[in-house]
Design a protein around this motif. Sequence first.
Motif, short mmCIF file in Angstrom:
data_model
loop_
_atom_site.label_atom_id
_atom_site.label_comp_id
_atom_site.label_asym_id
_atom_site.label_seq_id
_atom_site.Cartn_x
_atom_site.Cartn_y
_atom_site.Cartn_z
N SER A 64 0.87 -1.18 0.00
CA SER A 64 0.00 0.00 0.00
C SER A 64 0.90 1.23 0.00
CB SER A 64 -0.93 -0.01 1.23
OG SER A 64 -0.17 0.22 2.41
N SER A 65 0.32 2.40 0.07
CA SER A 65 1.13 3.63 0.06
C SER A 65 2.01 3.73 1.30
CB SER A 65 0.21 4.86 -0.04
OG SER A 65 -0.64 4.92 1.09
N ARG A 66 1.72 2.95 2.34
CA ARG A 66 2.49 3.02 3.58
C ARG A 66 3.27 1.75 3.90
NH1 ARG A 66 -0.99 5.12 8.32
NH2 ARG A 66 1.09 5.21 9.21
N VAL A 67 3.00 0.66 3.19
CA VAL A 67 3.63 -0.63 3.52
C VAL A 67 4.42 -1.16 2.33
CG1 VAL A 67 3.24 -3.00 4.27
CG2 VAL A 67 1.80 -1.16 5.16
N LEU A 68 5.69 -1.50 2.60
CA LEU A 68 6.58 -2.02 1.56
C LEU A 68 7.23 -3.30 2.10
CD1 LEU A 68 7.96 -1.21 -1.20
CD2 LEU A 68 9.79 -0.27 0.20
N SER A 109 17.34 -11.76 3.39
CA SER A 109 16.65 -10.85 4.30
C SER A 109 15.23 -10.62 3.81
CB SER A 109 17.35 -9.49 4.35
OG SER A 109 18.68 -9.62 4.73
N LEU A 110 14.32 -10.59 4.75
CA LEU A 110 12.94 -10.21 4.47
C LEU A 110 12.68 -8.95 5.29
CD1 LEU A 110 10.30 -10.90 3.03
CD2 LEU A 110 9.67 -12.26 5.03
N ILE A 111 12.31 -7.86 4.62
CA ILE A 111 12.22 -6.55 5.25
C ILE A 111 10.81 -6.01 5.11
CG2 ILE A 111 13.14 -4.20 5.27
CD1 ILE A 111 15.59 -5.56 3.72
N PHE A 112 10.22 -5.62 6.20
CA PHE A 112 8.90 -4.98 6.20
C PHE A 112 9.12 -3.51 6.56
CE2 PHE A 112 8.08 -9.40 7.10
CZ PHE A 112 7.01 -9.69 6.25
N SER A 113 8.67 -2.60 5.71
CA SER A 113 8.85 -1.17 5.94
C SER A 113 7.49 -0.49 6.06
CB SER A 113 9.61 -0.53 4.79
OG SER A 113 10.86 -1.16 4.60
N LEU A 114 7.39 0.40 7.03
CA LEU A 114 6.17 1.16 7.26
C LEU A 114 6.50 2.64 7.13
CD1 LEU A 114 3.18 1.33 8.10
CD2 LEU A 114 3.98 1.33 10.47
N ARG A 115 5.86 3.34 6.23
CA ARG A 115 6.06 4.78 6.07
C ARG A 115 5.04 5.51 6.93
NH1 ARG A 115 5.98 4.04 -0.32
NH2 ARG A 115 8.05 3.15 -0.56
N LEU A 116 5.56 6.41 7.77
CA LEU A 116 4.66 7.15 8.68
C LEU A 116 4.28 8.48 8.09
CD1 LEU A 116 6.43 6.36 12.02
CD2 LEU A 116 4.41 5.27 11.06
#
Length: 129
Positions: A68-72, A122-129
Amino acid sequence: VNTYGGGLSRVMLPGKLDLDLRYHRSDGEDLTRTSTPGTPDLVTTARDYPLVVSDWQSLLATVRYTVSSRVLVSFEYRFEEYEQADFALDVMAPFMGNLDPASAGTTWLGVTRPDFQAHLASLIFSLRL
C-alpha cells in the motif's frame, strides 16, 4: 587491484514491484621483486617474494513489493565470496608455537583472514509514517 561493478534496476509492475541486481568485484595481485646489492658472489642471493593474490565479489538481488502507500515488503539475497593467497599470512595461526618454538608463549589475535563464501537472505517490512 581492479575494482568494478554494475547494476540493473527494473520496474516489473509500475507502482507495485521493483527489481534491483548488482554485482561488484575486486581482484588484485602483488609481486615484490628483490635484488642483491653489490657483488653477486655473496653467500645469500635475494629472491622475489611469492605472488600475493586476493579476490572479493558480491552479488545482490532485491525485490520490492508495494503493498500500500504506507507498507513495503522487500526480499534481499546476497552472495559474497573472498579468497586470498598470501605467503606472509597463510602460515599464521593464533598459536604459533607449533611452527616457531620461540613464540610458544604468545597469542596472535586477528592473524588470519580465511577465505569464505556467504549466502545471506533478508525479508524486510517497511512502514512509512
